[in-house]
Design a protein around this motif. Structure first.
Motif, PDB file in Angstrom:
ATOM      1  N   THR A   1     -50.752 -22.774  42.684  1.00  0.00           N
ATOM      2  CA  THR A   1     -49.545 -22.418  41.929  1.00  0.00           C
ATOM      3  C   THR A   1     -49.834 -22.401  40.432  1.00  0.00           C
ATOM      4  OG1 THR A   1     -48.151 -23.395  43.648  1.00  0.00           O
ATOM      5  CG2 THR A   1     -47.119 -23.001  41.514  1.00  0.00           C
ATOM      6  N   ASN A   2     -50.605 -23.386  39.955  1.00  0.00           N
ATOM      7  CA  ASN A   2     -50.964 -23.405  38.532  1.00  0.00           C
ATOM      8  C   ASN A   2     -51.885 -22.236  38.177  1.00  0.00           C
ATOM      9  OD1 ASN A   2     -49.417 -25.625  38.050  1.00  0.00           O
ATOM     10  ND2 ASN A   2     -51.104 -27.090  37.921  1.00  0.00           N
ATOM     11  N   SER A   3     -52.761 -21.860  39.098  1.00  0.00           N
ATOM     12  CA  SER A   3     -53.633 -20.701  38.848  1.00  0.00           C
ATOM     13  C   SER A   3     -52.814 -19.417  38.789  1.00  0.00           C
ATOM     14  CB  SER A   3     -54.691 -20.595  39.951  1.00  0.00           C
ATOM     15  OG  SER A   3     -55.545 -21.713  39.943  1.00  0.00           O
ATOM     16  N   ALA A   4     -51.779 -19.346  39.636  1.00  0.00           N
ATOM     17  CA  ALA A   4     -50.877 -18.197  39.611  1.00  0.00           C
ATOM     18  C   ALA A   4     -50.123 -18.136  38.280  1.00  0.00           C
ATOM     19  CB  ALA A   4     -49.898 -18.281  40.774  1.00  0.00           C
ATOM     20  N   LEU A   5     -49.713 -19.294  37.787  1.00  0.00           N
ATOM     21  CA  LEU A   5     -49.053 -19.353  36.475  1.00  0.00           C
ATOM     22  C   LEU A   5     -49.980 -18.843  35.382  1.00  0.00           C
ATOM     23  CD1 LEU A   5     -46.914 -20.308  34.400  1.00  0.00           C
ATOM     24  CD2 LEU A   5     -47.886 -22.609  34.598  1.00  0.00           C
ATOM     25  N   GLU A   6     -51.229 -19.263  35.412  1.00  0.00           N
ATOM     26  CA  GLU A   6     -52.206 -18.808  34.406  1.00  0.00           C
ATOM     27  C   GLU A   6     -52.362 -17.292  34.457  1.00  0.00           C
ATOM     28  OE1 GLU A   6     -53.749 -20.284  32.051  1.00  0.00           O
ATOM     29  OE2 GLU A   6     -53.781 -22.425  32.479  1.00  0.00           O
ATOM     30  N   ARG A   7     -52.394 -16.749  35.655  1.00  0.00           N
ATOM     31  CA  ARG A   7     -52.553 -15.299  35.791  1.00  0.00           C
ATOM     32  C   ARG A   7     -51.348 -14.561  35.223  1.00  0.00           C
ATOM     33  NH1 ARG A   7     -53.416 -11.579  41.285  1.00  0.00           N
ATOM     34  NH2 ARG A   7     -54.193  -9.756  40.150  1.00  0.00           N
ATOM     35  N   ALA A   8     -50.160 -15.067  35.532  1.00  0.00           N
ATOM     36  CA  ALA A   8     -48.942 -14.438  35.026  1.00  0.00           C
ATOM     37  C   ALA A   8     -48.874 -14.502  33.506  1.00  0.00           C
ATOM     38  CB  ALA A   8     -47.720 -15.110  35.648  1.00  0.00           C
ATOM     39  N   LYS A   9     -49.241 -15.636  32.956  1.00  0.00           N
ATOM     40  CA  LYS A   9     -49.205 -15.781  31.490  1.00  0.00           C
ATOM     41  C   LYS A   9     -50.197 -14.843  30.821  1.00  0.00           C
ATOM     42  CE  LYS A   9     -48.540 -19.614  29.336  1.00  0.00           C
ATOM     43  NZ  LYS A   9     -47.179 -19.347  28.818  1.00  0.00           N
ATOM     44  N   GLY A  10     -51.310 -14.588  31.504  1.00  0.00           N
ATOM     45  CA  GLY A  10     -52.298 -13.659  30.969  1.00  0.00           C
ATOM     46  C   GLY A  10     -51.775 -12.239  30.864  1.00  0.00           C
ATOM     47  N   LEU A  11     -50.731 -11.944  31.638  1.00  0.00           N
ATOM     48  CA  LEU A  11     -50.110 -10.615  31.599  1.00  0.00           C
ATOM     49  C   LEU A  11     -48.951 -10.546  30.605  1.00  0.00           C
ATOM     50  CD1 LEU A  11     -50.055  -9.950  35.441  1.00  0.00           C
ATOM     51  CD2 LEU A  11     -51.591  -8.902  33.771  1.00  0.00           C
ATOM     52  N   GLY A  12     -48.655 -11.686  29.972  1.00  0.00           N
ATOM     53  CA  GLY A  12     -47.628 -11.697  28.935  1.00  0.00           C
ATOM     54  C   GLY A  12     -46.194 -11.769  29.438  1.00  0.00           C
ATOM     55  N   VAL A  13     -45.992 -12.130  30.723  1.00  0.00           N
ATOM     56  CA  VAL A  13     -44.625 -12.193  31.248  1.00  0.00           C
ATOM     57  C   VAL A  13     -43.996 -13.549  30.930  1.00  0.00           C
ATOM     58  CG1 VAL A  13     -45.086 -10.577  33.123  1.00  0.00           C
ATOM     59  CG2 VAL A  13     -45.412 -13.024  33.507  1.00  0.00           C
ATOM     60  N   THR A  14     -42.674 -13.619  31.039  1.00  0.00           N
ATOM     61  CA  THR A  14     -41.948 -14.861  30.807  1.00  0.00           C
ATOM     62  C   THR A  14     -42.054 -15.750  32.037  1.00  0.00           C
ATOM     63  OG1 THR A  14     -40.381 -13.683  29.397  1.00  0.00           O
ATOM     64  CG2 THR A  14     -39.719 -15.858  30.158  1.00  0.00           C
ATOM     65  N   THR A  15     -42.301 -17.042  31.819  1.00  0.00           N
ATOM     66  CA  THR A  15     -42.498 -17.970  32.929  1.00  0.00           C
ATOM     67  C   THR A  15     -41.534 -19.156  32.835  1.00  0.00           C
ATOM     68  OG1 THR A  15     -44.217 -19.191  31.726  1.00  0.00           O
ATOM     69  CG2 THR A  15     -44.936 -17.370  33.145  1.00  0.00           C
ATOM     70  N   LEU A  16     -41.146 -19.635  33.995  1.00  0.00           N
ATOM     71  CA  LEU A  16     -40.294 -20.823  34.100  1.00  0.00           C
ATOM     72  C   LEU A  16     -40.768 -21.628  35.295  1.00  0.00           C
ATOM     73  CD1 LEU A  16     -36.439 -21.066  33.796  1.00  0.00           C
ATOM     74  CD2 LEU A  16     -37.540 -21.936  35.875  1.00  0.00           C
ATOM     75  N   CYS A  17     -40.765 -22.949  35.178  1.00  0.00           N
ATOM     76  CA  CYS A  17     -41.169 -23.784  36.311  1.00  0.00           C
ATOM     77  C   CYS A  17     -40.043 -24.736  36.702  1.00  0.00           C
ATOM     78  CB  CYS A  17     -42.442 -24.567  36.000  1.00  0.00           C
ATOM     79  SG  CYS A  17     -42.196 -25.992  34.917  1.00  0.00           S
ATOM     80  N   ILE A  18     -40.038 -25.082  37.979  1.00  0.00           N
ATOM     81  CA  ILE A  18     -39.159 -26.113  38.517  1.00  0.00           C
ATOM     82  C   ILE A  18     -40.076 -27.163  39.125  1.00  0.00           C
ATOM     83  CG2 ILE A  18     -37.357 -26.655  40.210  1.00  0.00           C
ATOM     84  CD1 ILE A  18     -36.435 -23.726  39.979  1.00  0.00           C
ATOM     85  N   THR A  19     -40.052 -28.380  38.587  1.00  0.00           N
ATOM     86  CA  THR A  19     -40.990 -29.408  39.029  1.00  0.00           C
ATOM     87  C   THR A  19     -40.356 -30.788  38.962  1.00  0.00           C
ATOM     88  OG1 THR A  19     -43.211 -30.347  38.705  1.00  0.00           O
ATOM     89  CG2 THR A  19     -41.994 -29.694  36.720  1.00  0.00           C
ATOM     90  N   ASN A  20     -40.926 -31.696  39.729  1.00  0.00           N
ATOM     91  CA  ASN A  20     -40.453 -33.077  39.757  1.00  0.00           C
ATOM     92  C   ASN A  20     -41.353 -33.995  38.946  1.00  0.00           C
ATOM     93  OD1 ASN A  20     -38.591 -35.069  40.686  1.00  0.00           O
ATOM     94  ND2 ASN A  20     -40.081 -35.753  42.210  1.00  0.00           N
ATOM     95  N   ASN A  21     -42.237 -33.419  38.155  1.00  0.00           N
ATOM     96  CA  ASN A  21     -43.182 -34.214  37.359  1.00  0.00           C
ATOM     97  C   ASN A  21     -43.101 -33.775  35.897  1.00  0.00           C
ATOM     98  OD1 ASN A  21     -45.316 -35.592  36.230  1.00  0.00           O
ATOM     99  ND2 ASN A  21     -46.840 -34.923  37.720  1.00  0.00           N
ATOM    100  N   GLU A  22     -42.522 -34.632  35.072  1.00  0.00           N
ATOM    101  CA  GLU A  22     -42.336 -34.293  33.652  1.00  0.00           C
ATOM    102  C   GLU A  22     -43.659 -34.209  32.895  1.00  0.00           C
ATOM    103  OE1 GLU A  22     -38.335 -35.627  31.592  1.00  0.00           O
ATOM    104  OE2 GLU A  22     -39.270 -37.341  32.608  1.00  0.00           O
ATOM    105  N   ASN A  23     -44.674 -34.882  33.391  1.00  0.00           N
ATOM    106  CA  ASN A  23     -45.962 -34.915  32.691  1.00  0.00           C
ATOM    107  C   ASN A  23     -47.002 -34.066  33.409  1.00  0.00           C
ATOM    108  OD1 ASN A  23     -45.066 -36.913  30.723  1.00  0.00           O
ATOM    109  ND2 ASN A  23     -45.092 -38.356  32.430  1.00  0.00           N
ATOM    110  N   SER A  24     -46.579 -32.901  33.875  1.00  0.00           N
ATOM    111  CA  SER A  24     -47.464 -32.071  34.687  1.00  0.00           C
ATOM    112  C   SER A  24     -47.989 -30.867  33.927  1.00  0.00           C
ATOM    113  CB  SER A  24     -46.717 -31.587  35.934  1.00  0.00           C
ATOM    114  OG  SER A  24     -45.579 -30.836  35.572  1.00  0.00           O
ATOM    115  N   THR A  25     -49.066 -30.317  34.452  1.00  0.00           N
ATOM    116  CA  THR A  25     -49.678 -29.123  33.859  1.00  0.00           C
ATOM    117  C   THR A  25     -48.715 -27.949  33.892  1.00  0.00           C
ATOM    118  OG1 THR A  25     -51.857 -29.859  34.597  1.00  0.00           O
ATOM    119  CG2 THR A  25     -51.628 -27.525  34.046  1.00  0.00           C
ATOM    120  N   ILE A  26     -48.012 -27.778  35.015  1.00  0.00           N
ATOM    121  CA  ILE A  26     -47.138 -26.613  35.155  1.00  0.00           C
ATOM    122  C   ILE A  26     -45.980 -26.655  34.159  1.00  0.00           C
ATOM    123  CG2 ILE A  26     -45.491 -27.484  36.893  1.00  0.00           C
ATOM    124  CD1 ILE A  26     -45.915 -24.795  38.372  1.00  0.00           C
TER     125      ILE A  26
END
Length: 352
Positions: free
Chosen positions: A107-132
């Motif tokens: 999932t984090n690798s997918a986020l990196e790929r999306a960010k590389g394309l310049g799109v807007t990203t949002l995450c939903i997570t249960n860990n405030e201190n996470s990479t995502i």
């Protein structure tokens, strides 16, 4: 002799915490009939990326985007997203990444790929201190607390509520009146509490299903996400071979698996049975004669072996009751089979 009470597993404790957790989430994000989350504007379409139970949340939410906000949305597995040679990156597109830990590698690798394309990203997570959370443009924190059990329960319920808030906020930005949905949200903690009270009925169904080594689960529409989640929950806690199908698609050849043995069929729904669903289930009953267990709706027009339902006329609210029914069913089957639900053999919290 005094009765000996069984020690609650982490999975059971976390299931029973969900009414309070959903109340806390609503208190954190909804004040004075306003949803207080930071989201991008001018969003035309959404792609939700996740794995495991988080994908089932994404699958359900994708349908909700279309139903409430007329926003085009679809869900994709993180690993599948990484294999695609071309991915969408149009203007007005929001990528939503869902991860309990915030450290799920694909999932984090997918986020990196999306960010590389310049799109807007949002995450939903249960860990405030996470990479995502750190790398996403926007984020929604789930407020579920640390989840000790391998099987996702309270983290999934909190993800789903947070994702619904996202649906409502983006729909409101498009001019949709969400006031009735906001009122409905207040019923979620109570419907979960009501679901706990029907645990004896769930236990009866679990005792019956624990005798089977193969279970087929079917649903149509948005409810298919819950059939998939039920299949996963029972697999990972009880090691029973379960499979999930869209009911209409199941009738196209897959139904032949019922020739192999008297499999139990679970139909999960958050609404009344449609004419097509009734017809398909009656064909299954007539031709293959498996026991049919129905979760989430009345079965007056289909003869079922077991039927678990709870009165609620609001599908979005009822979805939380169905989710808890599924979790309790998986828990009770595993207890009956003497499985270690908190530490299933060979499984860990998936972050790699």
């Amino acid at each position: 002799m005094p009765l000996i009470k069984h020690k609650k597993t982490s999975m059971e404790i976390e299931i029973l915490a969900q009414s309070k957790i959903t109340e806390q989430i609503l208190g954190a994000y909804v004040q004075n009939n306003e949803i207080n989350i930071d989201v991008p504007t001018r969003i035309k379409s959404v792609i939700l990326v996740a794995s495991g139970s988080s994908f089932h949340c994404a699958r359900y939410i994708a349908d909700l985007f279309g139903t409430i906000g007329q926003i085009d949305a679809r869900a994709i597995y993180s690993s599948e997203f990484l294999l695609k040679p071309i991915v969408e990156h149009d203007s007005g597109l929001l990528y939503v990444f869902i991860s309990q830990s915030g450290e799920t590698t694909d999932t984090n690798s997918a986020l990196e790929r999306a960010k590389g394309l310049g799109v807007t990203t949002l995450c939903i997570t249960n860990n405030e201190n996470s990479t995502i959370l750190d790398k996403s443009d926007y984020h929604i924190f789930c407020h579920a607390g640390v989840e000790k059990s391998i099987a996702a329960t309270k983290s999934l319920t909190s993800q789903m509520l947070c994702a619904i808030l996202l649906v409502l906020k983006l729909s409101q930005n498009k001019g949709v009146d969400i006031s009735s949905y906001l009122r409905d949200l207040n019923d979620i903690p109570d419907i979960i509490s009501q679901t706990y009270k029907i645990r004896p009925k769930i236990k009866q169904m679990a005792r019956f299903l624990s005798k089977y080594r193969s279970i087929v689960m079917c649903a149509d529409g948005a409810s298919y996400a819950f059939a998939k989640e039920a299949s996963l929950k029972i697999k990972e806690t009880s090691y029973i071979n379960t499979c999930s199908y869209i009911l209409g698609e199941f009738m196209h050849g897959h139904v032949a698996v019922l020739n192999n043995s008297k499999c139990a069929v679970i139909f999960v729904s958050n609404d009344v049975l449609s004419y097509t669903e009734i017809k398909d289930l009656n064909i299954i009953k007539e031709n293959y004669k498996p026991p049919i267990c129905v979760i989430g709706t009345k079965t007056n027009q289909v003869k079922s072996t077991y039927n678990i339902d709870i009165e609620c006329s609001k599908p979005m609210v009822k979805s939380f009751a169905i989710l808890v029914m599924i979790q309790l069913l998986a828990l009770e089957i595993a207890i009956k089979l003497h499985r270690n639900v908190d530490k299933p053999h060979g499984l860990n919290k998936v972050v790699k």
